[in-house]
Design an enzyme around this catalytic site. Sequence first.
Site, PDB file in Angstrom:
ATOM      1  N   GLU A 208      35.817  17.697   6.682  1.00  0.00           N
ATOM      2  CA  GLU A 208      36.847  17.150   5.804  1.00  0.00           C
ATOM      3  C   GLU A 208      38.087  16.895   6.672  1.00  0.00           C
ATOM      4  OE1 GLU A 208      39.509  18.406   1.857  1.00  0.00           O
ATOM      5  OE2 GLU A 208      38.121  19.833   2.786  1.00  0.00           O
TER       6      GLU A 208
ATOM      7  N   GLU B  25      48.429  16.673  -3.481  1.00  0.00           N
ATOM      8  CA  GLU B  25      48.080  18.031  -3.892  1.00  0.00           C
ATOM      9  C   GLU B  25      49.355  18.712  -4.374  1.00  0.00           C
ATOM     10  OE1 GLU B  25      44.301  19.394  -1.282  1.00  0.00           O
ATOM     11  OE2 GLU B  25      46.206  19.417  -0.208  1.00  0.00           O
TER      12      GLU B  25
END
Length: 463
Positions: free
Chosen positions: A154, A236
Amino acid sequence: MNRIRATLLAILIGCGTAVAAVTGAGPASADTVICQKFGSTTIQSGRYVVQNNIWNADTAQCINVTSTGFTITTANHNKPTNGGPASYPSIYAGCHYATCSAGSGLPMQVSSGQFGAVRTSVSMTYPSSGTWDAAYDIWFDPTPRTDGQNTGAEIMVWLNRQGAIQPFGSRVGSASLAGASWDVWFGNPGWNIISYVRTAPTNTMDFAVSTFYSDAVSRGYAQNSWYLTSVQAGFEPWVGGTGLAVNTFSYATSGGGDTSPPTAPQNLAASGVTASGLTLAWTAATDNVGVAGYDVFRRQGSTGSFTQIGSATGTSFGVSGLAASTPYQFYVTARDAAGNTSPPSNTVSVTTAGSGGGSCRVTYAKQSEWAGGVVVNVTIANTGSGTVNGWALAFTFPNDQHITNAWNATVSQAAAAVTARDLGYNATIAPGASTGFGFQATWGTGDAAPGSFALNGVSCATG
């Protein structure tokens, strides 16, 4: 909508998209609002998927989806910063938990010749409140996976962050990539998370995906035999998050070797000028592989640096949040899928209206008139407190008048609608001052004066 909840400990910081997915995403209409935890929709005929993705909280979050991105309109999060974020609202190309965008070519093996041409760009808006990061989340798997949790790498690319937060894992070094400096972080909760945190925050990014993946491979965190499965960009939030927005997002699998920039946009002009906003429009640029979008730049006054204020996929852009009775300058650049940027367009100068409304007066005086013809002098007076830097006067003839020649202005006419623009030397009108131009016109059925005038989109008094 159906939803699939992936299981992951909330202590993971910086890997929000790993834990939620949506099935059955439908196409977005204008200003689609999504408040479901795992709600999603598609835009641009399925080219991209936009997801709400509240994977680590039960607090409310809503996103407003447009044709080019999304804005968080509600976010009541209040997560501790030593744990994971509340959500990862994002836009993506590729496949994420069995929801795939159209035409992405993903999954794609890194060792394929096409991977080096994969390029992406984003333009974002940040609020001054809340605790959040703005980041790409780019996923890789050892297999061409289209559903479930990826187990390869990721790659997170942090453009900006606000508050006492940090990526998952620990800092392992630094890098100079994509024209900027980055702090590099690494951790492994079951797959490799490599985070690149920009040392100088930005709200725009345009880069080849291979730039960061190659660095991860060189550090031993990724392998060229793995597959790229999705390219995502979003936020986020730990605390709040309202106002975070992806203005534009692009993903392309071609143009990686292209070095030819687009032509400059032409004929940039402002209209609909008010005390706080205006609309910019221009003639489209051209490019050998197609124009991917446009970036808009602004500065206050006529000195100092220009700052990018947004991006557009078409040839117009609405500007808001301006100060009343204030001069501004704008220009636009074009970019292609390979990230090449055009020269700037012409610069347009605009002074916003006073907070009370219009700040100009127009006098329309016939110098001479005869059967079938007329000579007219037009005077524009600045009755406001701000200087006019560049002007365009618009009016409509009530009869069949047709302008044959003009002086002290460039005059264009479409049917009965007329626009007169300054010639540069007479572009500035100080408060209390005036300028003028004249024209000769023919007429057949009548020669009445126009009933109204608008200077840079703002209505003027007459007489």
